[in-house]
Design an enzyme around this catalytic site. Structure first.
Site, PDB file in Angstrom:
ATOM      1  N   ASP A 158      -7.903  -5.569   3.213  1.00 12.11           N
ATOM      2  CA  ASP A 158      -7.228  -4.267   3.269  1.00 12.11           C
ATOM      3  C   ASP A 158      -7.507  -3.615   4.613  1.00 12.11           C
ATOM      4  OD1 ASP A 158      -6.027  -1.838   2.747  1.00 12.11           O
ATOM      5  OD2 ASP A 158      -7.435  -1.228   1.183  1.00 12.11           O
ATOM      6  N   HIS A 191      -0.576  -1.281  -4.419  1.00 12.44           N
ATOM      7  CA  HIS A 191      -1.917  -0.815  -4.055  1.00 12.44           C
ATOM      8  C   HIS A 191      -1.872   0.710  -3.907  1.00 12.44           C
ATOM      9  CE1 HIS A 191      -5.855  -1.488  -2.000  1.00 12.44           C
ATOM     10  NE2 HIS A 191      -5.513  -0.416  -1.288  1.00 12.44           N
ATOM     11  N   MET A 193     -11.393   5.445  -3.486  1.00 15.10           N
ATOM     12  CA  MET A 193     -12.240   5.826  -2.344  1.00 15.10           C
ATOM     13  C   MET A 193     -12.790   7.214  -2.645  1.00 15.10           C
ATOM     14  SD  MET A 193     -10.088   4.353   0.840  1.00 15.10           S
ATOM     15  CE  MET A 193      -8.596   4.052  -0.049  1.00 15.10           C
ATOM     16  N   SER A 235       0.855  -1.194   0.000  1.00 20.41           N
ATOM     17  CA  SER A 235       0.000   0.000   0.000  1.00 20.41           C
ATOM     18  C   SER A 235       0.889   1.242   0.000  1.00 20.41           C
ATOM     19  CB  SER A 235      -0.907  -0.013   1.235  1.00 20.41           C
ATOM     20  OG  SER A 235      -1.746   1.120   1.221  1.00 20.41           O
TER      21      SER A 235
HETATM   22  C1  DX5 Z   1      -6.506   1.883   2.955  1.00 18.88           C
HETATM   23  C2  DX5 Z   1      -5.037   1.473   3.015  1.00 18.88           C
HETATM   24  C3  DX5 Z   1      -4.647   1.267   4.432  1.00 18.88           C
HETATM   25  C4  DX5 Z   1      -3.482   0.413   4.715  1.00 18.88           C
HETATM   26  C5  DX5 Z   1      -2.937   0.897   5.995  1.00 18.88           C
HETATM   27  O1  DX5 Z   1      -7.169   1.422   1.890  1.00 18.88           O
HETATM   28  O2  DX5 Z   1      -4.693   0.519   2.111  1.00 18.88           O
HETATM   29  O3  DX5 Z   1      -5.710   0.773   5.162  1.00 18.88           O
HETATM   30  O4  DX5 Z   1      -3.846  -0.907   4.722  1.00 18.88           O
HETATM   31  O5  DX5 Z   1      -2.190  -0.046   6.669  1.00 18.88           O
HETATM   32  P1  DX5 Z   1      -2.425  -0.366   8.194  1.00 18.88           P
HETATM   33  O6  DX5 Z   1      -3.866  -0.636   8.386  1.00 18.88           O
HETATM   34  O7  DX5 Z   1      -1.526  -1.503   8.468  1.00 18.88           O
HETATM   35  O8  DX5 Z   1      -2.010   0.865   8.955  1.00 18.88           O
HETATM   36 ZN    ZN Z   2      -6.753   0.539  -0.007  1.00 16.49          ZN
END
Ligand code: DX5
Ligand code: ZN
Length: 227
Positions: free
Chosen positions: A175, A32, A67, A8
């Protein structure tokens, strides 16, 4: 299906994106890209222009996670920027789901749909057979660093069971808060593709090559069969 690690990029080090992509190209199977409009969720992040700027720096498939309140306004631009998968939120396409999925395919991309935590499996069932990727959000959309929502696991199982029963071939993706504490439950629920953000990859200690190795080791340990 082979496990897919999808990095991501909203959680990456933007100052060193070129260097980090060379590393991610070796350790991940997908990239991503979270595109937010500040309306669908109260956050602003990446863009189609960002996808265009990294397109030549990777051969990995790039997924655009839209989004945005009006995905129809951005699909063509996102496809032209070089996205391989375009994922739209189920909550934003209800009255034009079939048209937009067809549009994504007509532009030469693979079509994904994302379910926010409060959206039930039944919302996407009518068009699941047309999808290449189904993402279950395991946190509310828009922000890194949130707590995992275990209530999403039964929904992931519904998505993966439907795939098995119908003989469809879409990827099942999770995700949000995907990390060593959640890999096992996600794996057992039928996830194929893991979106790795701050908690699973970019926030691990050490430099990015070390973080990639740690991520792979943590995944292997969490999903190893016991006994
Ligand atoms: C949203 C992103 C985040 C990403 C963040 O679509 O793709 O949610 O996963 O990582 P975490 O949740 O590990 O902080
Ligand atoms: Zn995402």
């Amino acid at each position: 299906m082979k496990t897919c690690f999808s990095a991501s990029l909203m959680c990456a080090d933007w100052l060193n994106m070129g260097r980090d992509l060379r590393i991610l190209n070796q350790s991940c199977q997908m990239l991503h890209v979270d595109i937010m409009d500040g309306h669908f969720c109260k956050s602003l992040y990446l863009s189609p222009a960002f996808i265009a700027s990294i397109r030549n720096a990777t051969d990995l498939p790039i997924e655009a996670h839209l989004m945005v309140e009006h995905p129809e306004d951005f699909i063509e631009e996102t496809a032209r920027a070089g996205a391989d998968y375009i994922s739209v939120h189920a909550e934003t396409i209800e009255r034009q789901a079939f048209r937009l999925i067809d549009t994504i395919h007509a532009l030469g991309c693979m079509a994904g749909v994302v379910l926010s935590p409060a959206t039930p499996f039944s919302a996407v069932e009518p068009y699941l057979n047309r999808l290449d990727l189904v993402t279950v959000m395991t946190v509310d959309a828009g922000f890194a660093g949130q707590a995992f929502l275990p209530e999403m696991l039964p929904k992931i199982r519904q998505v993966s069971q439907w795939k098995r029963r119908s003989g469809q071939n879409y990827l099942v993706q999770a995700d949000g808060a995907v990390n060593k504490n959640t890999y096992r439950a996600l794996f057992q629920s039928g996830v194929d593709s893991y979106v790795l953000g701050s908690s699973g990859l970019f926030g691990l200690s050490g430099d990015l090559p070390a973080a990639c190795e740690q991520m792979k080791a943590e995944f292997a340990a969490a999903t190893r069969e016991e006994g």
